[in-house]
Scaffold this motif. Sequence first.
Motif, short mmCIF file in Angstrom:
data_model
loop_
_atom_site.label_atom_id
_atom_site.label_comp_id
_atom_site.label_asym_id
_atom_site.label_seq_id
_atom_site.Cartn_x
_atom_site.Cartn_y
_atom_site.Cartn_z
N ARG A 40 0.88 -1.28 -0.01
CA ARG A 40 -0.10 -0.16 -0.05
C ARG A 40 1.03 1.26 0.17
N ASP A 47 -6.84 3.40 -3.86
CA ASP A 47 -7.26 3.75 -2.79
C ASP A 47 -5.94 4.33 -2.04
N GLN A 60 -4.89 5.04 7.76
CA GLN A 60 -5.64 5.61 6.81
C GLN A 60 -7.10 5.45 7.07
N GLN A 62 -10.96 4.93 5.22
CA GLN A 62 -11.52 4.94 4.13
C GLN A 62 -13.15 4.76 4.26
N GLY A 63 -13.93 5.37 3.69
CA GLY A 63 -15.46 5.37 4.16
C GLY A 63 -16.03 5.77 5.42
N SER A 67 -8.92 1.63 7.84
CA SER A 67 -8.60 0.64 6.70
C SER A 67 -8.31 -0.53 7.34
#
Length: 147
Positions: A40, A47, A60, A62-63, A67
Amino acid sequence: MPRVNYRSSDVDLMARMMRAEAEGEGKQGMLYVGNVIVNRLKADCIDFKGLRTINQVIFQVQGGNFSFEAVQKGNVFYQRARTSEKRLAKQNLDYWREHPGKYALWYFNPYAPCPPTWYGQPQSGQFKNHCYYEPKAGTCDSVYKGS
């Protein structure tokens, strides 16, 4: 030459994540999780654009969620890193890559058979309870380049 630049605090953070996410899958399972973390950081696509440090990868969002589930749940992740996991994290950061996590950017435990794709990305393989997924061809070539 290491796969990515890192500090001793990165080794500690990564070791804690590897243990929290895959301790039940032994050293090999923790190394696969470590592959995903380093991948990553190297990817800079999909992403994972703009991630420049291990800390940014681990924390991180996300949404609206972290993560890595272990950051939210906190149980093992917030314990001190042990020497054995630090050694594994350093292996990942320096050189270690192996299938099915070699190019994987995602993994999860479905508590069922692994689906052939996850969010449209192809499965690269399975190790014990975790399914690993690589980016589709042409969507993130940087993860396949270099060491």
